[in-house]
Design a protein around this motif. Sequence first.
Motif, PDB file in Angstrom:
ATOM      1  N   PRO A 198       0.771  -1.225   0.045  1.00  0.00           N
ATOM      2  CA  PRO A 198      -0.010   0.001   0.020  1.00  0.00           C
ATOM      3  C   PRO A 198       0.996   1.231  -0.185  1.00  0.00           C
ATOM      4  O   PRO A 198       0.204   2.469  -0.103  1.00  0.00           O
ATOM      5  CB  PRO A 198      -0.845  -0.105   1.173  1.00  0.00           C
ATOM      6  CG  PRO A 198      -0.034  -1.024   2.071  1.00  0.00           C
ATOM      7  CD  PRO A 198       0.802  -2.104   1.272  1.00  0.00           C
ATOM      8  N   THR A 199       2.199   1.143   0.353  1.00  0.00           N
ATOM      9  CA  THR A 199       3.014   2.384   0.447  1.00  0.00           C
ATOM     10  C   THR A 199       3.585   2.754  -1.022  1.00  0.00           C
ATOM     11  O   THR A 199       4.020   3.783  -1.295  1.00  0.00           O
ATOM     12  CB  THR A 199       4.407   2.215   1.287  1.00  0.00           C
ATOM     13  OG1 THR A 199       4.807   0.903   0.886  1.00  0.00           O
ATOM     14  CG2 THR A 199       3.814   1.885   2.724  1.00  0.00           C
ATOM     15  N   HIS A 200       3.301   1.765  -2.284  1.00  0.00           N
ATOM     16  CA  HIS A 200       3.839   2.046  -3.532  1.00  0.00           C
ATOM     17  C   HIS A 200       2.834   3.367  -4.055  1.00  0.00           C
ATOM     18  O   HIS A 200       1.536   3.368  -3.767  1.00  0.00           O
ATOM     19  CB  HIS A 200       3.370   0.958  -4.370  1.00  0.00           C
ATOM     20  CG  HIS A 200       3.996   1.033  -5.701  1.00  0.00           C
ATOM     21  ND1 HIS A 200       3.382   1.796  -6.593  1.00  0.00           N
ATOM     22  CD2 HIS A 200       5.042   0.507  -6.326  1.00  0.00           C
ATOM     23  CE1 HIS A 200       4.103   1.568  -7.857  1.00  0.00           C
ATOM     24  NE2 HIS A 200       4.986   0.831  -7.670  1.00  0.00           N
ATOM     25  N   PRO A 201       3.754   4.186  -4.513  1.00  0.00           N
ATOM     26  CA  PRO A 201       2.570   5.442  -4.806  1.00  0.00           C
ATOM     27  C   PRO A 201       1.658   5.594  -5.796  1.00  0.00           C
ATOM     28  O   PRO A 201       0.664   6.199  -5.773  1.00  0.00           O
ATOM     29  CB  PRO A 201       3.890   6.364  -5.360  1.00  0.00           C
ATOM     30  CG  PRO A 201       5.044   5.420  -5.827  1.00  0.00           C
ATOM     31  CD  PRO A 201       4.808   4.264  -4.958  1.00  0.00           C
ATOM     32  N   ASP A 202       1.744   4.305  -6.676  1.00  0.00           N
ATOM     33  CA  ASP A 202       0.685   4.206  -7.834  1.00  0.00           C
ATOM     34  C   ASP A 202      -0.640   3.275  -7.463  1.00  0.00           C
ATOM     35  O   ASP A 202      -1.343   3.333  -8.212  1.00  0.00           O
ATOM     36  CB  ASP A 202       1.007   3.789  -8.945  1.00  0.00           C
ATOM     37  CG  ASP A 202       2.107   4.862  -9.377  1.00  0.00           C
ATOM     38  OD1 ASP A 202       1.868   6.275  -9.265  1.00  0.00           O
ATOM     39  OD2 ASP A 202       3.360   4.500 -10.032  1.00  0.00           O
ATOM     40  N   VAL A 203      -0.444   2.522  -6.317  1.00  0.00           N
ATOM     41  CA  VAL A 203      -1.549   1.688  -6.021  1.00  0.00           C
ATOM     42  C   VAL A 203      -2.970   2.200  -5.879  1.00  0.00           C
ATOM     43  O   VAL A 203      -3.928   1.718  -6.363  1.00  0.00           O
ATOM     44  CB  VAL A 203      -0.950   0.722  -4.843  1.00  0.00           C
ATOM     45  CG1 VAL A 203      -2.125  -0.204  -4.337  1.00  0.00           C
ATOM     46  CG2 VAL A 203       0.133  -0.173  -5.324  1.00  0.00           C
ATOM     47  N   GLU A 204      -2.950   3.139  -4.762  1.00  0.00           N
ATOM     48  CA  GLU A 204      -4.133   3.773  -4.660  1.00  0.00           C
ATOM     49  C   GLU A 204      -4.977   4.251  -5.725  1.00  0.00           C
ATOM     50  O   GLU A 204      -5.959   4.273  -6.017  1.00  0.00           O
ATOM     51  CB  GLU A 204      -3.990   4.851  -3.646  1.00  0.00           C
ATOM     52  CG  GLU A 204      -4.139   4.117  -2.230  1.00  0.00           C
ATOM     53  CD  GLU A 204      -5.112   3.287  -1.873  1.00  0.00           C
ATOM     54  OE1 GLU A 204      -6.398   3.544  -2.013  1.00  0.00           O
ATOM     55  OE2 GLU A 204      -5.078   1.982  -1.427  1.00  0.00           O
TER      56      GLU A 204
END
Length: 108
Positions: free
Chosen positions: A68-74
Amino acid sequence: MLGLPVDVWATMAFCILAFFGVSIWTLVYTLRQEERKMALLKTESDLDTYSPRALDDLRHWIETHPDPTHPDVEAARAAYNDCVDTLQSTDRHFYGWSRAEVGRLDPL
């Protein structure tokens, strides 16, 4: 004939015709697609943003990047869910979605 051989003139004419022919065909094709999109927007007031394959690829990318900390996942998850909501709330679609395909989709 202005000092150039006939084959040079023929090649130049072919290149010019090919360039403008492909450009005009591409422009007409794109404008027709945009007209279809506008007609769908007028009747459905929303438009599916992904083809079946593209949405499947997006889901696969989201599932392979669970951090969830990956910048593009959200952003990817929001785009996926938005497309699923649109597909489930509209009757006509721009891309080739079948009822069975839409019925199998679940938000993430």
